[in-house]
Design a protein around this motif. Structure first.
Motif, short mmCIF file in Angstrom:
data_model
loop_
_atom_site.label_atom_id
_atom_site.label_comp_id
_atom_site.label_asym_id
_atom_site.label_seq_id
_atom_site.Cartn_x
_atom_site.Cartn_y
_atom_site.Cartn_z
N VAL A 288 0.86 -1.18 0.00
CA VAL A 288 0.00 0.00 0.00
C VAL A 288 0.89 1.22 0.00
O VAL A 288 1.75 1.38 0.88
N GLY A 289 0.70 2.07 -0.99
CA GLY A 289 1.42 3.34 -1.04
C GLY A 289 0.52 4.48 -0.61
O GLY A 289 -0.69 4.45 -0.85
N THR A 290 1.11 5.47 0.02
CA THR A 290 0.37 6.66 0.42
C THR A 290 1.17 7.89 0.01
O THR A 290 2.25 7.78 -0.57
N THR A 291 0.67 9.06 0.33
CA THR A 291 1.40 10.28 0.04
C THR A 291 2.61 10.46 0.95
O THR A 291 3.40 11.38 0.75
N GLN A 292 2.78 9.53 1.92
CA GLN A 292 3.90 9.67 2.86
C GLN A 292 4.80 8.45 2.95
O GLN A 292 5.94 8.57 3.41
N GLU A 293 4.34 7.27 2.51
CA GLU A 293 5.13 6.06 2.76
C GLU A 293 4.69 4.91 1.87
O GLU A 293 3.60 4.94 1.28
N LEU A 294 5.57 3.91 1.78
CA LEU A 294 5.24 2.63 1.15
C LEU A 294 5.22 1.58 2.25
O LEU A 294 6.19 1.43 3.00
N VAL A 295 4.10 0.86 2.34
CA VAL A 295 3.86 -0.09 3.44
C VAL A 295 3.63 -1.48 2.86
O VAL A 295 3.06 -1.62 1.76
N PHE A 296 4.06 -2.49 3.59
CA PHE A 296 3.71 -3.87 3.24
C PHE A 296 2.84 -4.43 4.36
O PHE A 296 3.25 -4.44 5.53
N LEU A 297 1.62 -4.86 4.01
CA LEU A 297 0.75 -5.53 4.96
C LEU A 297 0.98 -7.03 4.80
O LEU A 297 0.57 -7.63 3.81
#
Length: 394
Positions: A288-297
């Motif tokens: 999941v990417g956001t305007t602040q970070e790239l995350v792995f769930l």
């Protein structure tokens, strides 16, 4: 003529005078082979001079917005409007489903098409539950619960069941009246046993009335959509382990398992600190990417996913694509299994299973793109390419 014995890549980070002899700041209209060779990029031919936007390769046909209409285009050029008035400026997000159909959404309007016809993605919950009248029958006297739902006739999918008020049966039967008729749908009526809480199918009707007067032990089929809601309309649509995923601002929604039109809004969501710009699943998790970070769930069950921050920085909307891991460099070797590529913090980044992330451009290439349309392809000669076209450019 500029020639290279070995091209090592584009470098737009260092000053030109410090650039190596095997590098370029810009390479236009060229393809780069697996061994670093440069060849002229293939040209193109005009298939149709009309403006086509939001192109998507569906099963056996191409989808595109032409004017205001979502249009399916067959390989032989035949075309059909499958969703009129979808809009000409909004970006449309797609997801190919295991059934062969394609889900689409522009954030306000969502649907599913097989390239022939289109239907609404979700099935509405009834706006009313009608009323009841006591009548003669074999039911035990006492208090009962009931609910109603719609089933779409064209595909048999059932929408959310809505509870009615508790009712008292005195004479042994119930006449349901004023049920909310909806064109193209039948109405299911569910009923509990006397004093019970679990609901079972009492009958189905196309009209606004239904009678039930049998003993409650004849009720067998449980109400499976009670407590669920229509799937929220969102963007960055993806399919993962039997669920459809969509983003709404900073919330990631997951459909009910194997029912992409339904959602348990009480539990099947993940909330982030900033707006979502990318949803890209792999086998054992979801990037999941956001305007602040790239995350792995990380995980294989939505309600047990573990949050793992992979990178800080802006993830470019539209940059996420699925890619084969074995075609992407990871460390000294290559990855494996399903992977994804996106643009995060200005770098082209690859994400693999187990949350492994590798920058493909590192400190050699940076982009300040704010939104792109991206794809993964393999050119003749089995050369893998990640292509990202910045929106607003030709």
């Amino acid at each position: 003529m500029l020639t290279f014995d070995k091209f090592t890549g584009i470098n737009n980070v260092v000053r030109p005078e410090r650039m190596g002899k095997h590098e370029l700041a810009v390479a236009t209209n060229v393809d780069i082979g697996n061994t670093g060779e440069l060849v002229r990029r293939d040209g193109y031919k005009v298939v149709d001079s009309c403006c086509h936007k939001n192109l998507w390769q569906a099963s056996g046909h191409l989808l595109a917005t032409v004017g205001h209409d979502l249009t399916a285009i067959d390989p032989d050029g035949a075309r059909r409007v499958v969703a009129p008035a979808l809009g000409s400026t909004d970006r449309v997000h797609y997801c190919n489903l295991p059934s062969g159909a394609t889900a689409y959404s522009n954030g306000l309007i969502a649907g599913i098409t097989d390239g022939r016809v289109s239907k609404a993605w979700a099935i509405a919950a009834p706006h009313d539950v009608g009323g009841t009248v006591d009548m003669a029958g074999q039911m035990d006297a006492g208090q009962y619960l009931y609910a109603v739902s719609y089933t779409r006739l064209c595909d048999g999918l059932e929408g959310p069941a809505v509870m009615g008020p508790a009712l008292n049966v005195q004479q042994g039967g119930i006449l349901f009246m004023g049920l909310p008729v909806l064109d193209g749908h039948s109405i299911n009526v569910y009923l509990s046993g006397c004093g019970g809480e679990e609901l079972f199918l009492a009958g189905t009707t196309l009209g606004d009335g239904l009678c039930f007067s049998a003993h409650s032990h004849t009720l067998q089929v449980p109400a499976r959509t009670l407590g669920l809601a229509p799937m929220p309309v969102g963007i960055y649509v993806a399919f993962w382990r039997g669920r459809v995923l969509v983003a709404q601002d900073n919330v990631l929604w997951a459909s009910f398992p194997n029912a992409g039109h339904l959602c348990d809004v009480r539990r099947d969501f993940k909330q982030f600190a900033s707006p979502i710009t990318l949803v890209q699943p792999v086998d054992d998790g979801i990037y999941v990417g956001t305007t602040q970070e790239l995350v792995f769930l990380a995980g294989t069950e939505f309600d047990k996913l573990a949050y793992m921050k992979r990178m800080s920085g802006f993830v470019v909307p539209g940059s996420g694509v699925a890619a084969p891991g074995e075609k992407i460099k990871l460390g000294d070797g290559m990855g494996r299994g399903p992977a994804m590529v996106c643009i995060a913090n200005g770098e082209v980044v690859a994400g693999f299973s187990e949350g492994a992330v590798a920058s493909l451009t590192g400190d050699r290439y940076k982009t300040d793109a704010k939104a792109v349309s991206a794809t993964w392809r393999e050119t003749p000669g089995d050369v893998p390419q990640y292509v990202a076209l910045e929106l607003g450019t030709p």
